[in-house]
Write an enzyme that holds these catalytic residues in place. Sequence first.
Site, PDB file in Angstrom:
ATOM      1  CG  HIS A 209      -1.901  -0.969   1.410  1.00 24.38           C
ATOM      2  ND1 HIS A 209      -1.670  -2.312   1.425  1.00 24.38           N
ATOM      3  CD2 HIS A 209      -3.241  -0.819   1.562  1.00 24.38           C
ATOM      4  CE1 HIS A 209      -2.822  -2.951   1.574  1.00 24.38           C
ATOM      5  NE2 HIS A 209      -3.799  -2.071   1.659  1.00 24.38           N
ATOM      6  CD  GLU A 212      -5.084   3.073   2.306  1.00 29.65           C
ATOM      7  OE1 GLU A 212      -4.069   2.482   2.738  1.00 29.65           O
ATOM      8  OE2 GLU A 212      -6.235   2.620   2.438  1.00 29.65           O
TER       9      GLU A 212
HETATM   10  N1  HPA Z   1      -5.268   0.089   4.147  1.00 28.13           N
HETATM   11  C1  HPA Z   1      -4.223  -0.169   4.932  1.00 28.13           C
HETATM   12  N2  HPA Z   1      -4.179  -1.240   5.688  1.00 28.13           N
HETATM   13  C2  HPA Z   1      -5.215  -2.088   5.676  1.00 28.13           C
HETATM   14  C3  HPA Z   1      -6.310  -1.867   4.890  1.00 28.13           C
HETATM   15  C4  HPA Z   1      -6.336  -0.720   4.068  1.00 28.13           C
HETATM   16  O1  HPA Z   1      -7.303  -0.452   3.333  1.00 28.13           O
HETATM   17  N3  HPA Z   1      -7.169  -2.902   5.098  1.00 28.13           N
HETATM   18  C5  HPA Z   1      -6.592  -3.703   5.993  1.00 28.13           C
HETATM   19  N4  HPA Z   1      -5.397  -3.222   6.341  1.00 28.13           N
HETATM   20 ZN    ZN Z   2      -5.917  -2.352   1.373  1.00 30.26          ZN
END
Ligand code: HPA
Ligand code: ZN
Length: 355
Positions: A209, A212
């Site tokens: 990720h 975000e």
């Molecule tokens: N973002 C970051 N960490 C996470 C997410 C998410 O959407 N879902 C579960 N862990």
């Molecule tokens: Zn995620």
Amino acid sequence: MERTTEKQLGKEEFLNFFRKIPKAEIHLHLEAVISRDTVRRFIRRRNPEFDDERAEQEIGRIFTYSDLNGFIKAYLAVQDLYDSPADFNDVFRDLRDYLVRNGIKYAEIFAAPSAFIKKGWDFSEIVSVYMKNVIKIETETGIKVRILIDVSRTFGFENAEKNLQLLLANMTPVIIGIGLGGSETNGPARLFGSVFEKARSRGLVTVAHAGEDVGPESVWDTINILRAARIGHGISSAGDEKLIDELVRRNIPLEVCPTSNVFTRKFVSTMKEHPIRKFFDRGITVTLNSDDPLFFGVELLDEYWNAYAEIGFSLAELRKIAENSFRASFIGDDEKAKFIDAVGKAWDGNPATAR
Ligand code: HPA
Ligand code: ZN
């Protein structure tokens, strides 16, 4: 295809159509695909004095958040309701139903073991429950599932390193790699370079990720230091033209989860202004994903509908996004070609595309 020349489909017609189009989902958290019924059951098991109404109130209390860090607290609260690795049997049943309902033929799902390991559970037992259930889903439905272990950025480098060590000691073909989820503000990507390097040296794929909840610098670090093969979200890249060029040049796909971004509100406040349109137009390999279905009240088909009805993608563009879901996945080239061919067949055989 020009949107203006296309007949606009109604929601039901659209959903029935896209349900039949084979799709992969490559950004989906296992513990977030748990159903409300299963959560209610877990709450009542923990609190035998609760009736359904009181359990619903408790769900409402847990599921109240307005940013990513608040959401992560809720996520951990739901993980805390599990009593033993056998509880994953229920969650995988919910996953199977979700995949079937959404016409998903292949899924790469994140499983986040940190909270369970902290409870003292045996990782090898967790892995054997995962494995048994992945095989069961494929036997019952033909849907293939592969797992990415979310080593987590929430609890620091040592926790992530420990998760990787546990994984390396318990390798199985259903677990293909690692991901990095959790609190992006508290766990900067650059801390985890050696974890990612070690994972790749042992044949695991790596994704993370990024962008975000933190600006484009987080995405830069993720492609340059972590050298992740795909980016989860990547939304803050929209403000950095050089970064967009780099994602195109290095063919790094984005796992876009529109509703999740609107929910956590950091870079996107309405669906209409979601930068997925810009990413697609600039030539990034974008995919559509639901991220955390129970938490954000959205499933994969809803995200295709949002992309069509709110963001303005045409059917032909959504076909490309469905094909991208396989292209951006970690299956082999032959298998990708078969799935993409199946998208074409389902497309041509469908009355909604015949006009
Ligand atoms: N973002 C970051 N960490 C996470 C997410 C998410 O959407 N879902 C579960 N862990
Ligand atoms: Zn995620």
